[in-house]
Design a protein around this motif. Structure first.
Motif, short mmCIF file in Angstrom:
data_model
loop_
_atom_site.label_atom_id
_atom_site.label_comp_id
_atom_site.label_asym_id
_atom_site.label_seq_id
_atom_site.Cartn_x
_atom_site.Cartn_y
_atom_site.Cartn_z
N ASP A 167 29.45 30.96 60.16
CA ASP A 167 29.35 29.73 59.11
C ASP A 167 30.63 28.96 58.88
N GLY A 168 31.54 29.23 59.67
CA GLY A 168 33.16 28.67 59.55
C GLY A 168 33.79 29.44 58.47
N TRP A 169 33.38 30.71 58.36
CA TRP A 169 34.35 31.59 57.45
C TRP A 169 35.23 32.34 58.25
N LEU A 170 36.41 32.69 57.60
CA LEU A 170 37.39 33.39 58.12
C LEU A 170 37.69 34.62 57.26
N LEU A 171 38.11 35.58 57.76
CA LEU A 171 38.43 37.10 57.09
C LEU A 171 39.81 36.89 57.07
N ASP A 172 40.37 36.78 55.69
CA ASP A 172 41.94 36.77 55.62
C ASP A 172 42.52 38.22 56.01
#
Length: 181
Positions: free
Chosen positions: A101-106
């Motif tokens: 869903d377009g999320w990125l793990l920082d």
């Protein structure tokens, strides 16, 4: 001389015996006990996170597909560069992990003041030295912004892509939105 020699010998005996020496002082006259130490015998007073505390992992979204570009931090008032990595700091392990869903793990330390420069992680890593602050500010991708940051219920290092994708699929329960543009 005799007192300092006695102190050094006592300190050496503690270290050689595997004991722990702490530079902390008692708070309000409290004396640390075994019950206030961590499971490994180290640590400090109960409810004091001390140096072993780890921040919570976070995920973020951006205003476009910028996961391949190096993030820098700018001053929100004047746009001047606040921090940027050295080329040697950039590795495959510092790139964000692409999630559902377009999320990125920082994995670099994203904030609302993060901007993205026109250098990919690979290009930046291969530089012999970091560009000047002026060059980096000039290479900021216009409108490449962090649009949302969510703090996860996992500490940094505990947040695996599978765990985080499960949280996202479930609607991010136990998570806190810390920033939304």
């Amino acid at each position: 001389m005799k007192k300092s020699l006695t102190f050094i010998l006592s300190l050496s005996a503690v270290i050689l015996s595997g004991g722990v020496v702490s530079c902390r002082t008692a708070v309000d006259g409290a004396v640390p006990s075994a019950a206030s130490q961590g499971p490994d015998g180290f640590g400090a007073y109960r409810n004091n996170p001390g140096p072993q505390a780890m921040p919570y992992a976070q995920i973020y979204r951006t205003s476009g597909n910028f996961d391949s570009y190096v993030p820098v931090t700018v001053n929100p008032v004047d746009g001047r560069l606040v921090s940027y990595p050295a080329p040697g700091d950039i590795t495959g392990a510092s790139m964000p992990v692409v999630l559902r869903d377009g999320w990125l793990l920082d994995r670099r330390g994203i904030s609302p003041d993060t901007r993205f420069v026109r250098y990919t992680y690979s290009e930046y890593h291969d530089l012999s030295q970091a560009p000047s602050p002026e060059e980096l500010v000039g290479s900021i991708i216009p409108d490449a912004l962090v649009t949302e940051i969510v703090s996860l219920p996992y500490k940094v290092g505990e947040a695996t892509p599978a765990k985080v994708d499960s949280l996202i699929a479930a609607g991010l329960p136990r998570c806190e939105v810390t920033y939304k543009r």
